[in-house]
Each structure stands twice: as structure tokens, then as C-alpha cells.
Design a protein around this motif. Structure first.
Motif, short mmCIF file in Angstrom:
data_model
loop_
_atom_site.label_atom_id
_atom_site.label_comp_id
_atom_site.label_asym_id
_atom_site.label_seq_id
_atom_site.Cartn_x
_atom_site.Cartn_y
_atom_site.Cartn_z
N GLU A 306 0.84 -1.20 0.00
CA GLU A 306 0.00 0.00 0.00
C GLU A 306 0.88 1.25 0.00
N PRO A 307 0.31 2.42 -0.34
CA PRO A 307 1.08 3.67 -0.33
C PRO A 307 1.67 3.92 1.05
N PRO A 308 2.90 4.44 1.11
CA PRO A 308 3.54 4.63 2.41
C PRO A 308 2.87 5.72 3.23
N SER A 309 3.00 5.58 4.55
CA SER A 309 2.51 6.60 5.47
C SER A 309 3.61 7.63 5.67
N LEU A 310 3.33 8.90 5.32
CA LEU A 310 4.33 9.96 5.38
C LEU A 310 4.02 10.91 6.53
N SER A 311 5.04 11.23 7.33
CA SER A 311 4.92 12.21 8.41
C SER A 311 5.55 13.52 7.95
N ASN A 312 4.82 14.62 8.08
CA ASN A 312 5.27 15.91 7.59
C ASN A 312 6.04 16.67 8.67
N TYR A 313 7.14 17.30 8.25
CA TYR A 313 7.95 18.11 9.16
C TYR A 313 8.36 19.38 8.44
N GLY A 314 8.34 20.47 9.15
CA GLY A 314 8.85 21.72 8.62
C GLY A 314 10.31 21.89 9.01
N LEU A 315 10.95 22.87 8.39
CA LEU A 315 12.35 23.14 8.74
C LEU A 315 12.43 23.61 10.19
N GLY A 316 13.37 23.05 10.91
CA GLY A 316 13.56 23.42 12.31
C GLY A 316 12.67 22.69 13.28
N GLU A 317 11.70 21.90 12.79
CA GLU A 317 10.81 21.16 13.68
C GLU A 317 11.46 19.86 14.13
N PRO A 318 11.18 19.39 15.37
CA PRO A 318 11.73 18.12 15.86
C PRO A 318 11.24 16.96 14.99
N ILE A 319 12.17 16.09 14.63
CA ILE A 319 11.86 14.93 13.79
C ILE A 319 11.77 13.70 14.67
N GLN A 320 10.68 12.95 14.50
CA GLN A 320 10.46 11.75 15.28
C GLN A 320 10.98 10.54 14.49
N SER A 321 12.15 10.07 14.88
CA SER A 321 12.73 8.88 14.26
C SER A 321 12.56 7.71 15.21
N ASP A 322 12.59 6.48 14.67
CA ASP A 322 12.43 5.33 15.56
C ASP A 322 13.74 4.98 16.28
N ILE A 323 14.79 5.77 16.04
CA ILE A 323 16.01 5.71 16.85
C ILE A 323 16.14 7.06 17.54
N ALA A 324 15.82 7.10 18.81
CA ALA A 324 15.73 8.37 19.53
C ALA A 324 17.12 8.97 19.72
N PRO A 325 17.23 10.31 19.72
CA PRO A 325 18.51 10.96 20.00
C PRO A 325 18.95 10.70 21.44
N GLY A 326 20.22 11.04 21.71
CA GLY A 326 20.73 10.91 23.06
C GLY A 326 20.01 11.86 24.01
N THR A 327 19.98 11.50 25.28
CA THR A 327 19.26 12.30 26.27
C THR A 327 20.11 13.43 26.83
N GLU A 328 21.42 13.34 26.68
CA GLU A 328 22.27 14.39 27.21
C GLU A 328 22.23 15.61 26.31
N ASP A 329 22.52 16.76 26.90
CA ASP A 329 22.47 18.02 26.16
C ASP A 329 23.76 18.21 25.38
N GLU A 330 23.94 17.40 24.34
CA GLU A 330 25.15 17.44 23.53
C GLU A 330 24.80 17.45 22.05
N SER A 331 23.88 18.27 21.64
CA SER A 331 23.47 18.34 20.24
C SER A 331 24.60 18.93 19.39
N LEU A 332 24.78 18.36 18.21
CA LEU A 332 25.82 18.79 17.27
C LEU A 332 25.17 19.14 15.94
N ILE A 333 25.89 19.90 15.13
CA ILE A 333 25.35 20.33 13.83
C ILE A 333 26.30 19.87 12.72
N ALA A 334 25.73 19.22 11.73
CA ALA A 334 26.47 18.83 10.53
C ALA A 334 25.94 19.63 9.35
N ARG A 335 26.83 20.27 8.60
CA ARG A 335 26.45 21.03 7.41
C ARG A 335 26.70 20.17 6.17
#
Length: 734
Positions: A306-335
Motif C-alpha cells: 500500500e502507499p507509504p505513510s508519510l509524516s510531515n515536518y517543517g524546517l527546524g521542527e523536531p523529527i520523530q525517528s524510531d532511533i531516539a537521540p541521546g538524552t544528554e544536552d550534547e546536540s551537534l550540527i552537521a552542514r
């Protein structure tokens, strides 16, 4: 039979077999270029070797050869009478027009008749060189080896079949070597050798060759030891046909890179260092694109119809992945700076959000975790964006607390991650049970399977990966038959082994980290190319979630573990997650890149360069051959300019003097002052001095004999010896 008659017969045989070897050079050239007229070129070789055999002076041989060449050109390209005025005008026009083209480097304007003339000149120089090797050096080993190499290369890389030619070349070559040795024996003997001895020697050689050839023909042959290089070289052609999914059309060579079609895995592929994107990232990342869940015994597909189920996200909005990010406050940015237009995001593990200056929105396919980029309702590629991520951290204690019983409470959503084809051979499941027999928790079972490939004779190779035929299972073939492959073999096999043990697992596609090419304010900039396209494994553990594994030999993707258990239970983790493992990673990557990537890149660039510079290379080689012949012909003119400065760089001692004396003997022999068999050095020195009217050779010889036989080396005036040696060397160069 006199010695001279014996030498004449042997010379006739030698030139005859050399003619056969030369014809084996001409046959593929004529066939592959559709030139034709092989017999005319053959007759030119007959004339050339006949003149060398009878030692016809060049004053007579030169015009005869030139007239024959002109006649062949007239015969091939015109219907004119050879002695007509029009024929002479035609020949004159060929030389005038084409020489002007050569001077102006207008290679395209060089005509076919002139190319034929140049080919004859090449044959002329080749026969001259062969005659020198026969008459003077009495050694054709180099030409023999080059002929074998020439035929084998053409047989491998071209439509020309060299099966019969290689047999002819080997038999003729060995006979030539034997005949040359017999000729050398005759020329070194003052007394006549009985003809029966020569006949018996040649007959014995021929018998050995015939028997060896017959045995080689009837005995069983081993298969090829190396992979076929033709697919790689074909892939370097600019006309190589490769579909977007990376699979060659018509069974051709695959070209490495990301593609969506994985229904049929296996087979060799050619490397491609074309950049896909550049990532300015503070940490080394595996860049995830998508997962697949259904193994078909030949490859991977998505189970959803069947057609895939798509979740919509805007730029800058939190993305819900089935592998959760780390809980510590150590966010990094990749360009990310894309070099190829892909309408999806390269995801680091622990992705949190995406930002970009381009007007895009994001949609995630929940079934395969692919994050698409849209502009309105249309998929669009994005050139530059930033990904904020927080690498997941896993509790080793929680992982080791996952018992097989915990799998019983999983929902039906995980059934697709346990799917296996009904045709999967039972020995695959038996192997999974055997590998994990000594483990009692799910995590250690997964680690045991991951390590299995490194410890049981498997090897990474891009060229030898087999394609399963008929009902053969892709994983079964790799695990039990070939044990050779690349990332798809290792990752698919681990997923199947995990599922055989009831552990949910899925196949992941994306890119390996790539190589650091520069730094931006201290932050590494990774170049990720098509060569870095990769596949790996994600396994699910109740209470922990999805976790990555890297079974491919030569790759390492260590996850962040929280060592919250007792040290004595942590033995299995130490090798891959402590500094002790550090040497393995660069060494494995070094081996893979240097052997697989580095070599193929060099070969690819070299093949393309050859293809783009055929004419300059040909003329350069012809020029080098001509210069080499001239340099050898007039070597006595320049040899002293080399020998004397080199000798002056050495010390004045016995070792140097001994080498200089032997060098002088060689130069005297080449000059024509040959030392007779049995002649003493003193007598030979008097003979040399009589030719130059000095006593330098006797002076050198007396010192040499005193030092060699009387061991009186300290009393030699080496400076005076050097002056005498240099005088004689200069005389030989005059």
C-alpha cells in the motif's frame, strides 16, 4: 658438414621462427583493425629477414624495401600502374601533405596511405632490432616474453582469440632460444662440432616441447586465480551504460553508488570516486538513507504494497525517528553540501531537526525511515542544509539484560523484521544457533554474529562477489561457498542470521563516513563519494530500541555505550570500544582504500588518459624508439661523457679500480678489440696498446694482476691508473 654450413642452417631456422613470431604480432593487429592484406605485410617480413640472413648491404637493401613499400601502398589504395607518372605523383603527394600535417600537429588530417607507410617503418625498425639481437646479442628472450604478453593481453581484453597463437608462440619461442644457444656454441668452438650432435640437440629440444605441450593440453586445468579485469576496464569507458540504480544494463558491470533497486544482489562492481556530498561534521558519522525489511533469497524489497505513510515536518521542527537521540544536552550540527541531486536527507544517527535556506519541507516514510525533501507536492533535491543531531547512548547493562524471553511481547509490527524466505536452507539457521550457543542474552548473540565474519576466513573483495544462479540463496552461497564479498554480502547475512535467532533486524542503506579533505575552523570536512555507498545492520532489543551493527570486514561503526556494568563482564566489548581497537580501524580502512579504491582510481585515470591521448602517445613512443636506436648506434660518441664523470665520483681504491678495469674490457670488446679465447691479459694488453700506440693498457693490466694475484693492492697508484683508464675510454669514444 662445415661449421659455417651448420651456422647457416641454424640461422635459417632462427629467422624462420622469428618470422612466425612476427606474424603472430601482425595477425591480431590486422584482424582487430580490419586492415586486411596480411600477406603483403608478411612478404615484407620475408624480404627483410632474407636480406639480414644473406647480410645484404644497406645500400642495396634500403632501395629495395622502399620500392616494395611504395608498391604496396599503390596496390592497396589505387588502381594505378606502379611505374606510371600518376603513381609517382600519388606517392609524392602523400609525403608532402602528411608531413605538413605532422609539422602542424594536425593528426586528424594524416591519411591512411601515410599511416600504412609509418606502419612499414615500424616493421622496418622492429626487424632491424631483431636482427641485432640475433646476430650480436644471440638472445631473443625479451622479444619472446613481449610476444607472449602481447597475445595474452589481446586474448583477455579484446575479441581476438589467442588460443592457437599462444601455443604457436610458445613452441616457436622455445625453439628460437635453443637454436640461438646452439649457434652460440658453434661460434665459440674452434673445432667443428659433428652435425649429428646438433641434430640430436635440436631434436631433443623439439621433443621436450611437443611432449610438454601435449601434457599441458590433456591435463586438467585450474580455474583463474584472479578476477576478470575486463569488467573494470570496460567501466572506465565514457560509453559505459549504467542505470540510475547502479546496475549495468544487459548484465554489464555494476557501478558503485546509491541506488533504490536491490532486488538482485551480487556481482563485481567498478569503483567511482565522484563526490556525492561534503559534510562538515564534528564527529564521524554513518549517513543513513533508508531501511528494507523483506529478504527474497536474491536481494531486498520493501514488504509494503500500500502507499507509504508519510509524516510531515517543517524546517527546524523536531523529527520523530524510531532511533531516539541521546538524552544528554550534547546536540551537534552537521552542514551538508550536496554534489549530486538527491531528493532526500542524509541522516546522522540521533537526528533532531533539519534547517536550510531553501524553501523545502520534509516528509518521512515511516516504513523505511527515508526522509524526503519536497517543494509543495513535488520531490526536489536540496543543495545545502544543516542537520542537528544527538548521538544515541546505549546502556550496556540494559542491553545485556535483554533475554530471548523478552521477544515474546513484541507487537505484530515487528513481524516484518523477522521475515525469512521459505526456501532458506536449514544450515543457515543451524549456523546461527551454533554461533550464539554460548550466549544468554540478545545483545551478546548479536555481537557474536557480528564478530563471526572476522574470525572465520571471510574476506572483503569488490571483484569476486558471486551472483547466485537458479535456486541458490544469496546468503547461503556467501556463508558456505564463497566467503568473499562486500558490504551487501556481510550485512544481508547478518540480518538473516539475527532473524534466524528470533532477533528483529533490518537492512540499512546509506553512506560510510568518507574521508577528511580539509577543516573548517577546526571542524573536519568529509568528502563522501560513490565509493562510500554502504549497507549495514540495525537490530532491535526490547527496552532499548534499534541499534546499529557493522559486520563488514574493514569497516567500524562503534556505537556510544555506557559501561554501567561490572568490568569482569565487559570482556567482549573491550576490543571494539576501547583505545586498544584503534589500530584495527585505520589499518582495515587503509587496506581497503589502498588496494580497492586507490588502485582502481589509478587504473581508471590511466585508462582514460590513454584513451584521450592515443596519437601523442604513439608518436612519443615512436620518437623514443628512434632516439634509442640512434643513441645505441652512436653510443661510443657519448659513452665517455657518462663513464668518466661517474668513475670520478668513486673512491680511489681497489674495488673501484677493479670495476673500472672490467668496464674497460667490455668497452674494448664492443669497440672491436676482442680478446681471443685462451689469450692472457698481458698478451691482450699488448694487442690493445699496439692499436693505440701507447702503453696505458699494459700499465693497467700489470697493476690489476699484481693486485689480483699478488695481493699487492696498497702499492698501486690509483690516481695514475685512473688517468690511463680515462685516456683509453676517450680513445674508444673517438
Amino acid at each position: 658438414m662445415s661449421n659455417k654450413a651448420q651456422q647457416t642452417i641454424i640461422s635459417i631456422l632462427i629467422y624462420s621462427f622469428v618470422f612466425i613470431l612476427m606474424m603472430e604480432w601482425l595477425k591480431p593487429v590486422i584482424e582487430l583493425t580490419s586492415t586486411g592484406f596480411l600477406s603483403l605485410f608478411g612478404w615484407y617480413l620475408v624480404i627483410s629477414f632474407l636480406f639480414y640472413l644473406i647480410k645484404l648491404k644497406w645500400v642495396y637493401a634500403f632501395p629495395v624495401k622502399l620500392v616494395f613499400i611504395c608498391w604496396v601502398i599503390i596496390h592497396i589504395y589505387t588502381d594505378l600502374s606502379f611505374l606510371s607518372t600518376e603513381a609517382l605523383r600519388f606517392i609524392w603527394g602523400i609525403f608532402v601533405g602528411n608531413i605538413a600535417s605532422l609539422i602542424s600537429q594536425d593528426w586528424v588530417q594524416v591519411t591512411d596511405p601515410f599511416r600504412t607507410f609509418l606502419f612499414f617503418i615500424l616493421l622496418w625498425m622492429t626487424t632491424y632490432l631483431l636482427n641485432y639481437w640475433i646476430r650480436v646479442r644471440k638472445n631473443l628472450m625479451l622479444f619472446f616474453l613481449f610476444t607472449v604478453l602481447f597475445i595474452t593481453i589481446l586474448d583477455t581484453f579484446s575479441p581476438y582469440s589467442g588460443e592457437k597463437s599462444i601455443v604457436t608462440v610458445l613452441i616457436s619461442g622455445f625453439l628460437i632460444l635453443g637454436l640461438l644457444y646452439a649457434q652460440k656454441m658453434l661460434s665459440g668452438q674452434d673445432e667443428k662440432i659433428h652435425g649429428a650432435f646438433i641434430v640430436a640437440s635440436i631434436g631433443s629440444l623439439l621433443s621436450i616441447i611437443v611432449i610438454s605441450s601435449a601434457l599441458a593440453y590433456v591435463l586438467p586445468k585450474a580455474g583463474p586465480s584472479w578476477p576478470d579485469p575486463v569488467p573494470f576496464l570496460l567501466s572506465t569507458s565514457p560509453n559505459a551504460d549504467n542505470r540510475e540504480d547502479g546496475k549495468g544494463v544487459g548484465g554489464g558491470i555494476q557501478k558503485v553508488g546509491y541506488g533504490e533497486n536491490d532486488e538482485r544482489l551480487g556481482g563485481a562492481f567498478a569503483s567511482d570516486d565522484t563526490p556525492v556530498f561534503y559534510a562538515t561534521s564534528p564527529t564521524k558519522q554513518y549517513w543513513k538513507i533508508e531501511t528494507k525489511d523483506m529478504y527474497t533469497s536474491k536481494g531486498w524489497v520493501n514488504s509494503a504494497t500500500e502507499p507509504p505513510s508519510l509524516s510531515n515536518y517543517g524546517l527546524g521542527e523536531p523529527i520523530q525517528s524510531d532511533i531516539a537521540p541521546g538524552t544528554e544536552d550534547e546536540s551537534l550540527i552537521a552542514r551538508i553540501y550536496m554534489s549530486q541531486p538527491y531528493p532526500f536527507i542524509m541522516q546522522p544517527y540521533g537526528i533532531e531537526r533539519v534547517d536550510s535556506m531553501e524553501p523545502i519541507s520534509l516528509k518521512m516514510n515511516e516504513r523505511n525511515q527515508k526522509l524526503y525533501t519536497f517543494n509543495g507536492d513535488n520531490e526536489v533535491p536540496v543543495g545545502t542544509y544543516e542537520v542537528t543531531y544527538n548521538e544515541p547512548i546505549y546502556s550496556l547493562k540494559a542491553l545485556r539484560d535483554t533475554a530471548p524471553a523478552n521477544l515474546e511481547g513484541l507487537s505484530s509490527e515487528f513481524d516484518r523484521y523477522l521475515q525469512l524466505p521459505e526456501t532458506l536452507p536449514s544450515r543457515v539457521k543451524d549456523l546461527a544457533t551454533s554461533i550464539t550457543a554460548d550466549t544468554d542474552n540478545l545483545y551478546d548473540k548479536a555481537k557474536a554474529i557480528e564478530r563471526y565474519f572476522r574470525l572465520n576466513g571471510f574476506s572483503y573483495n569488490q571483484d569476486l562477489a558471486a551472483v547466485p544462479e537458479g535456486d541458490t540463496d544469496y546468503v547461503d552461497q556467501f556463508l558456505f561457498d564463497t566467503k568473499v564479498g562486500y558490504c551487501d554480502n556481510f550485512s544481508t547475512s547478518m540480518v538473516v542470521l539475527l532473524r534466524s535467532e528470533g532477533i528483529p533486524a533490518r537492512w540499512v542503506k546509506g553512506f560510510a563516513p568518507g574521508d577528511v579533505v580539509e577543516r573548517d575552523n577546526g571542524v573536519p570536512v568529509y568528502e563522501v563519494t560513490n565509493n562510500n555507498a554502504h549497507s549495514w545492520v540495525e537490530a532491535y532489543f526490547p527496552g532499548t530500541g534499534w541499534m546499529t551493527f557493522e559486520p563488514t570486514i574493514g569497516f567500524t561503526n562503534a556505537v556510544n555505550l555506557n559501561y554501567d556494568i561490572d568490568n569482569e563482564k565487559d570482556e567482549l566489548e573491550t576490543p571494539e570500544n576501547t583505545p586498544k581497537e584503534t589500530p584495527e580501524k585505520p589499518q582495515a580502512e587503509k587496506d581497503k582504500k589502498e588496494v580497492s579504491k586507490g588502485f582502481t582510481e589509478i587504473m581508471s585515470n590511466f585508462a582514460k588518459w590513454i584513451s584521450n591521448n592515443k596519437a601523442p602517445i604513439l608518436w612519443t613512443l615512436l620518437g623514443l624508439v628512434l632516439l634509442s636506436m640512434l643513441a645505441y648506434r652512436y653510443r661510443r660518441k657519448w659513452l665517455s661523457k657518462v663513464l668518466i664523470p661517474v668513475s670520478r665520483m668513486r673512491k680511489n681504491d681497489w674495488d673501484t679500480f677493479e670495476k673500472m678495469y672490467h668496464q674497460l674490457l667490455k668497452q674494448l670488446d664492443a669497440y672491436g678489440m676482442k680478446r681471443e679465447q685462451g689469450q692472457t691479459l698481458s698478451a691482450y694488453a699488448k694487442y690493445v696498446d699496439s692499436g693505440f700506440g701507447e702503453t696505458h693498457m699494459r700499465k693497467l693490466t700489470d697493476a690489476y694482476e699484481k693486485g689480483l694475484y699478488g695481493n699487492n693492492r696498497e702499492g698501486i697508484n690509483y690516481e695514475s691508473m685512473r688517468e690511463s683508464w680515462e685516456y683509453l675510454i676517450n680513445q674508444l669514444s673517438g
